[in-house]
Enzyme design. Structure first.
Site, PDB file in Angstrom:
ATOM      1  N   ASP A 114     -28.216  50.344 -37.584  1.00 58.89           N
ATOM      2  CA  ASP A 114     -29.577  50.489 -38.090  1.00 58.89           C
ATOM      3  C   ASP A 114     -29.658  51.025 -39.515  1.00 58.89           C
ATOM      4  OD1 ASP A 114     -28.695  53.024 -37.309  1.00 58.89           O
ATOM      5  OD2 ASP A 114     -30.353  53.376 -35.913  1.00 58.89           O
ATOM      6  N   MET A 116     -26.982  52.989 -33.314  1.00 59.68           N
ATOM      7  CA  MET A 116     -25.522  53.003 -33.338  1.00 59.68           C
ATOM      8  C   MET A 116     -24.932  53.842 -32.197  1.00 59.68           C
ATOM      9  SD  MET A 116     -24.857  53.290 -37.448  1.00 59.68           S
ATOM     10  CE  MET A 116     -23.073  53.104 -37.277  1.00 59.68           C
ATOM     11  N   HIS A 117     -23.649  53.702 -32.005  1.00 62.13           N
ATOM     12  CA  HIS A 117     -22.794  54.584 -31.200  1.00 62.13           C
ATOM     13  C   HIS A 117     -22.927  54.437 -29.689  1.00 62.13           C
ATOM     14  CE1 HIS A 117     -22.426  56.421 -35.100  1.00 62.13           C
ATOM     15  NE2 HIS A 117     -23.594  57.012 -35.040  1.00 62.13           N
TER      16      HIS A 117
END
Length: 483
Positions: A235, A79-80
């Site tokens: 995830d 992520m991110h």
């Protein structure tokens, strides 16, 4: 057949699953992380494509007929990450990853704007996407001016797979631009970082179709036409789908590179002051909360690297029976920490070392330090309104029964071990591929695995662990003062 693709930090995993949710096979492609400066963590998006091609080629070599029968593909991803594209979809710079802390000042500035916590339900952490764009605007202004699309890592893979700029709710909730309650981009928050919705991907639910596999790739992999690419998930949400952690009250503890204490929720329950993440789940009308540790198995891997012993050798030295804490304490803040401190600059430490502190003592302290970090997350979840009565263990670190005994005793709740099988993010992604391709009922597909064993807290050591946790808690402000 259904294909799950999980883009992790250290590699891409491709998993084939049939209509009965039986895993046919899996393969991997390796990735490296670049750390050009202190606190930086980057990857070249082109390497994600290479690793995906490597993983799918591995499946094709062993299971060509099954791969040819794929009807749906699900995506999971770290992520991110800020993947920046120009108007021609050319990558402008290496992706700034989730564990990159360079934008801590920008994150603090955005977090000081009360609209961010009010709309997203979360602190603006340095690892989130919005502060990374704020950093790029200040430090790479010519590049920022060229940004036409901001994609999360797995959604860059989708662009390559299906030619679509699409994301979904669970991953997008970690950008600091999503209205998490309403499940839509916030024009206000985008404007606060000099962006707008035209630079964002279109949003769908993780269970919905989000593109069709390009004919060129379908031919290369031996697949037919009209292979559906599902919305997918970040995830942790994908792991929850794989574990069947989708109903309120269900929870898991993930011992991966980072550590996660994940609780499914049937409603939006924000409490950003607790430093708990409150995100959309991959299923419609569902949310989840997470306490996040930045260095879980990474802490043991660090000790492995400097000691010259494998992680499994280190844990094996401790034996089977849980030991009482020794007085040596490890703070697992090798990359800063999320829950509960939201501190990008804090760093790890050992305290209480003496002449008798051998390798086994250090290993024990590392395992206990991560266990106590999970206890911090448990306390933060409680402040956010979620009480857990048991958790299921997943991730590579969960192979260590000693570590799970430590976690159960630190948390004071049972830890369930699922039956042998792969129930991680790639499996969750394959489930989402099935749901999207067949319009299946998510709750009928996303069932939990059977439990093979339950590890109960060690009652004889509960007080010793409580004392050690109190010592652990007291050390953060002391170490912070000199960091």
């Amino acid at each position: 057949m259904y294909l799950g693709l999980d883009l992790g930090t250290s590699g891409v995993k491709a998993l084939l699953m049939d209509a009965n949710q039986t895993i046919v096979g899996s393969a991997n492609g390796a990735l490296d992380v670049s750390r050009p400066h202190h606190g930086w963590s980057e990857q070249d998006p082109a390497h994600w494509i290479r690793a995906t091609e490597e993983a799918v080629a591995g499946l094709k070599a062993k299971h060509p007929k099954e791969l040819a029968a794929v009807k749906g593909i699900g995506l999971s991803g770290q992520m991110h990450g800020a993947t920046l594209l120009d108007s021609g979809d050319k990558v402008l710079r290496p992706c700034i990853l989730w564990n990159d802390t360079r934008s801590h000042q920008e994150a603090a500035k955005l977090d000081a704007d009360p609209r961010f916590r009010q709309i997203t339900g979360n602190i603006v952490f340095p690892g989130f996407t919005a502060p990374k764009l704020a950093w790029v605007k200040v430090n790479e202004p010519e590049l920022f001016a060229k940004v036409a699309k901001v994609l999360l890592p797995k959604d860059f893979l989708r662009l390559w797979l299906a030619g679509e700029h699409i994301s979904e709710m669970s991953d997008s909730a970690g950008t600091s631009w999503l209205d998490v309650a309403q499940r839509r981009w916030s024009p206000e928050l985008l404007a606060a970082t000099d962006l707008d919705e035209s630079r964002m991907p279109r949003l769908v639910e993780g269970t919905e179709p989000a593109g069709t596999l390009r004919a060129e790739l379908a031919a290369q992999w031996g697949m037919g036409a009209n292979v559906i690419v599902a919305g997918g998930a970040g995830d942790n949400a994908a792991s929850a789908v794989g574990m069947g952690t989708v109903a309120p009250g269900q929870a898991f503890v993930s011992l991966g590179t980072s550590g996660v204490l994940f609780a499914a929720n049937g409603a939006y329950l924000p409490n950003p002051e607790s430093a708990v993440h409150t995100f959309c789940h991959a299923l419609p009308n569902a949310w989840h909360q997470m306490g996040v540790i930045l260095s879980a198995t990474d802490s043991l891997n660090w000790l492995s690297q400097i000691s010259g012993k494998s992680a499994s050798d280190l844990t094996s030295e401790l034996g089977d029976d849980l030991r009482a804490p020794t007085g040596v304490t490890f703070l697992p803040y090798l990359s800063g920490e999320r829950t509960p401190h939201n501190d990008a600059v804090i760093r790890g430490s050992f305290t209480g070392l003496e002449h008798g502190s051998d390798r086994a003592v250090l290993t024990q302290a590392v395992l206990e330090g991560v266990s106590f970090a999970f206890r911090d997350s448990l306390e933060a979840l409680a402040k956010a309104g979620t009480t857990l009565t048991r958790v299921t263990a997943i991730g590579g670190g969960s192979r260590s029964h000693y570590w799970l005994k430590s976690i159960a005793t630190a948390l004071g709740i049972p830890v369930d071990i699922p039956t042998d099988g792969d129930f991680g993010a790639a499996f969750g992604a394959a489930r989402l591929g099935l749901i999207a391709a067949e319009s299946a009922d998510p709750h009928q597909v996303c069932t939990p695995p059977k439990t093979s064993e339950t590890i109960e807290p060690d009652a004889a050591l509960s007080q010793a662990y409580a004392d050690a946790y109190a010592r652990y808690r007291s050390l953060y402000p002391a170490i912070r003062a000199v960091s």
